[in-house]
Design a protein around this motif. Structure first.
Motif, PDB file in Angstrom:
ATOM      1  N   ASP A   1       0.693  -1.257   0.048  1.00  0.00           N
ATOM      2  CA  ASP A   1       0.031   0.001   0.009  1.00  0.00           C
ATOM      3  C   ASP A   1       0.837   1.390   0.100  1.00  0.00           C
ATOM      4  O   ASP A   1       1.783   1.280   0.965  1.00  0.00           O
ATOM      5  CB  ASP A   1      -0.867  -0.014   1.346  1.00  0.00           C
ATOM      6  CG  ASP A   1      -1.804   1.134   1.304  1.00  0.00           C
ATOM      7  OD1 ASP A   1      -1.958   2.273   0.049  1.00  0.00           O
ATOM      8  OD2 ASP A   1      -2.545   1.477   2.246  1.00  0.00           O
ATOM      9  N   VAL A   2       0.738   1.994  -0.909  1.00  0.00           N
ATOM     10  CA  VAL A   2       1.567   3.521  -1.123  1.00  0.00           C
ATOM     11  C   VAL A   2       0.630   4.584  -1.037  1.00  0.00           C
ATOM     12  O   VAL A   2       0.887   5.524  -1.350  1.00  0.00           O
ATOM     13  CB  VAL A   2       2.373   3.380  -2.400  1.00  0.00           C
ATOM     14  CG1 VAL A   2       3.550   2.318  -2.431  1.00  0.00           C
ATOM     15  CG2 VAL A   2       1.309   3.286  -3.537  1.00  0.00           C
ATOM     16  N   SER A   3      -0.731   4.458  -0.311  1.00  0.00           N
ATOM     17  CA  SER A   3      -1.497   5.689  -0.099  1.00  0.00           C
ATOM     18  C   SER A   3      -0.624   6.464   0.933  1.00  0.00           C
ATOM     19  O   SER A   3       0.086   5.946   1.795  1.00  0.00           O
ATOM     20  CB  SER A   3      -2.686   5.008   0.264  1.00  0.00           C
ATOM     21  OG  SER A   3      -2.730   4.369   1.647  1.00  0.00           O
TER      22      SER A   3
ATOM     23  N   ARG B   1       7.102  10.952   6.096  1.00  0.00           N
ATOM     24  CA  ARG B   1       6.405  11.794   5.556  1.00  0.00           C
ATOM     25  C   ARG B   1       6.940  13.169   6.229  1.00  0.00           C
ATOM     26  O   ARG B   1       6.858  14.169   5.565  1.00  0.00           O
ATOM     27  CB  ARG B   1       4.778  11.714   6.063  1.00  0.00           C
ATOM     28  CG  ARG B   1       4.020  10.694   5.392  1.00  0.00           C
ATOM     29  CD  ARG B   1       2.669  10.844   5.757  1.00  0.00           C
ATOM     30  NE  ARG B   1       1.997  11.970   5.237  1.00  0.00           N
ATOM     31  CZ  ARG B   1       0.610  12.321   5.782  1.00  0.00           C
ATOM     32  NH1 ARG B   1       0.058  11.563   6.527  1.00  0.00           N
ATOM     33  NH2 ARG B   1       0.241  13.493   5.264  1.00  0.00           N
ATOM     34  N   LEU B   2       7.300  13.096   7.324  1.00  0.00           N
ATOM     35  CA  LEU B   2       7.886  14.328   8.096  1.00  0.00           C
ATOM     36  C   LEU B   2       9.098  14.582   7.477  1.00  0.00           C
ATOM     37  O   LEU B   2       9.464  16.081   7.283  1.00  0.00           O
ATOM     38  CB  LEU B   2       8.219  13.808   9.774  1.00  0.00           C
ATOM     39  CG  LEU B   2       8.426  14.904  10.369  1.00  0.00           C
ATOM     40  CD1 LEU B   2       7.313  15.976  10.789  1.00  0.00           C
ATOM     41  CD2 LEU B   2       8.937  14.637  11.825  1.00  0.00           C
TER      42      LEU B   2
ATOM     43  N   ARG C   1       8.376   9.307   2.036  1.00  0.00           N
ATOM     44  CA  ARG C   1       9.408  10.582   1.871  1.00  0.00           C
ATOM     45  C   ARG C   1       9.025  11.259   0.252  1.00  0.00           C
ATOM     46  O   ARG C   1       8.695  12.264   0.359  1.00  0.00           O
ATOM     47  CB  ARG C   1      10.932  10.534   2.014  1.00  0.00           C
ATOM     48  CG  ARG C   1      11.678  11.590   1.767  1.00  0.00           C
ATOM     49  CD  ARG C   1      13.055  11.119   1.664  1.00  0.00           C
ATOM     50  NE  ARG C   1      14.060  12.087   1.339  1.00  0.00           N
ATOM     51  CZ  ARG C   1      15.308  11.485   1.270  1.00  0.00           C
ATOM     52  NH1 ARG C   1      15.727  10.426   1.127  1.00  0.00           N
ATOM     53  NH2 ARG C   1      16.101  12.580   0.936  1.00  0.00           N
ATOM     54  N   GLN C   2       8.975  10.318  -0.635  1.00  0.00           N
ATOM     55  CA  GLN C   2       8.774  10.755  -1.947  1.00  0.00           C
ATOM     56  C   GLN C   2       7.570  10.877  -2.173  1.00  0.00           C
ATOM     57  O   GLN C   2       7.047  12.020  -2.792  1.00  0.00           O
ATOM     58  CB  GLN C   2       9.414   9.867  -2.735  1.00  0.00           C
ATOM     59  CG  GLN C   2       9.397  10.041  -4.230  1.00  0.00           C
ATOM     60  CD  GLN C   2      10.318  11.468  -4.542  1.00  0.00           C
ATOM     61  OE1 GLN C   2      11.369  11.252  -4.000  1.00  0.00           O
ATOM     62  NE2 GLN C   2       9.815  12.466  -5.094  1.00  0.00           N
TER      63      GLN C   2
ATOM     64  N   ARG D   1       3.010  14.541  -3.336  1.00  0.00           N
ATOM     65  CA  ARG D   1       1.665  15.292  -3.022  1.00  0.00           C
ATOM     66  C   ARG D   1       1.851  16.826  -2.668  1.00  0.00           C
ATOM     67  O   ARG D   1       0.916  17.583  -3.346  1.00  0.00           O
ATOM     68  CB  ARG D   1       1.140  14.501  -1.734  1.00  0.00           C
ATOM     69  CG  ARG D   1      -0.128  15.007  -1.193  1.00  0.00           C
ATOM     70  CD  ARG D   1      -1.229  15.060  -2.328  1.00  0.00           C
ATOM     71  NE  ARG D   1      -1.664  13.504  -2.486  1.00  0.00           N
ATOM     72  CZ  ARG D   1      -2.460  12.685  -1.453  1.00  0.00           C
ATOM     73  NH1 ARG D   1      -2.667  13.040  -0.489  1.00  0.00           N
ATOM     74  NH2 ARG D   1      -2.334  11.439  -1.746  1.00  0.00           N
ATOM     75  N   LEU D   2       2.784  17.205  -2.074  1.00  0.00           N
ATOM     76  CA  LEU D   2       2.888  18.647  -1.685  1.00  0.00           C
ATOM     77  C   LEU D   2       2.904  19.538  -2.988  1.00  0.00           C
ATOM     78  O   LEU D   2       2.600  20.547  -3.232  1.00  0.00           O
ATOM     79  CB  LEU D   2       3.974  18.849  -0.971  1.00  0.00           C
ATOM     80  CG  LEU D   2       3.723  18.496   0.640  1.00  0.00           C
ATOM     81  CD1 LEU D   2       5.124  18.516   1.525  1.00  0.00           C
ATOM     82  CD2 LEU D   2       2.711  19.367   1.220  1.00  0.00           C
TER      83      LEU D   2
END
Length: 211
Positions: free
Chosen positions: A85-87, A99-100, A193-194, A199-200
């Protein structure tokens, strides 16, 4: 006496402190290189498990196809992995740390290296820092400081991302899902991280175009 040669032992021999300083940077590069090779090997297994062809993996990793085939054969035995899952919205600790990290990199780049978090981000990238509870707390504080000091330069999506990550980090249950548990923490951090950075950037592009 005048003209007498200075024979202080430090003048003609290398001290242990000097040798340590010389080798510290080299050891850092070597250690980071070994870790990156190990991480690449794991990512090859992930991509192979997702059904990617060896030729495609070889192109992306800039390896020869026989080298990729060897890696897959060496490390890809046993039962097939569960679907990965890469959501973005996952709550296991390595994913949240990734993510941070991705958010901090985006903030640092947006502020052209002037961000409070830049030093921490650089140390993570070079392998000088590890993900520890104390380090994660420090990175959160640095990001908070950046978002307060530069709210006029940072998109609202950055604040939203930090708030979401922070809420998830504060939840005490951090056990990964069954599929996530088959992938190492390093790989999950790297993927998150990627994906967070992508997304940003998508949200920033959408806002710029008025979408």
């Amino acid at each position: 006496m005048a003209g007498e040669e200075n024979t202080h032992p430090d003048d003609r021999s290398l001290t242990e402190d000097q040798a340590e300083r010389i080798l510290a940077g080299m050891n850092e590069v070597i250690r980071a290189g070994e870790e990156m090779r190990g991480l690449r090997t794991e990512l090859i297994q992930v991509l192979a498990g997702l059904g990617w062809s060896q030729s495609r993996i070889a192109r992306l990793t800039e390896m020869s196809q026989p080298a990729v085939s060897k890696q897959v054969a060496k490390h890809g035995g046993g039962d097939p992995r569960p679907a990965l899952d890469v959501s973005l919205d996952q709550h296991d600790l390595p994913w949240l740390e990734g993510r941070l990290w991705g958010l901090a990199e985006e903030v640092s780049e947006t502020l052209a290296g002037a961000a409070h978090c830049t030093g921490h981000v650089t140390a993570l990238a070079r392998g000088r820092r590890r993900f520890t509870p104390q380090g994660v707390d420090e990175l959160r504080r640095l990001l908070e400081a950046d978002l307060r000091a530069h709210r006029d330069r940072l998109p609202g999506s950055h604040r939203a991302a930090l708030d979401a990550i922070g809420r998830a980090l504060d939840v005490p249950v951090r056990a990964p899902a069954a599929a996530a548990a088959t992938t190492s923490a390093s790989v999950r951090r790297t993927l998150a991280r990627q994906i967070q950075r992508d997304r940003l950037r998508e949200e920033r592009g959408s806002a710029a175009s008025g979408g």
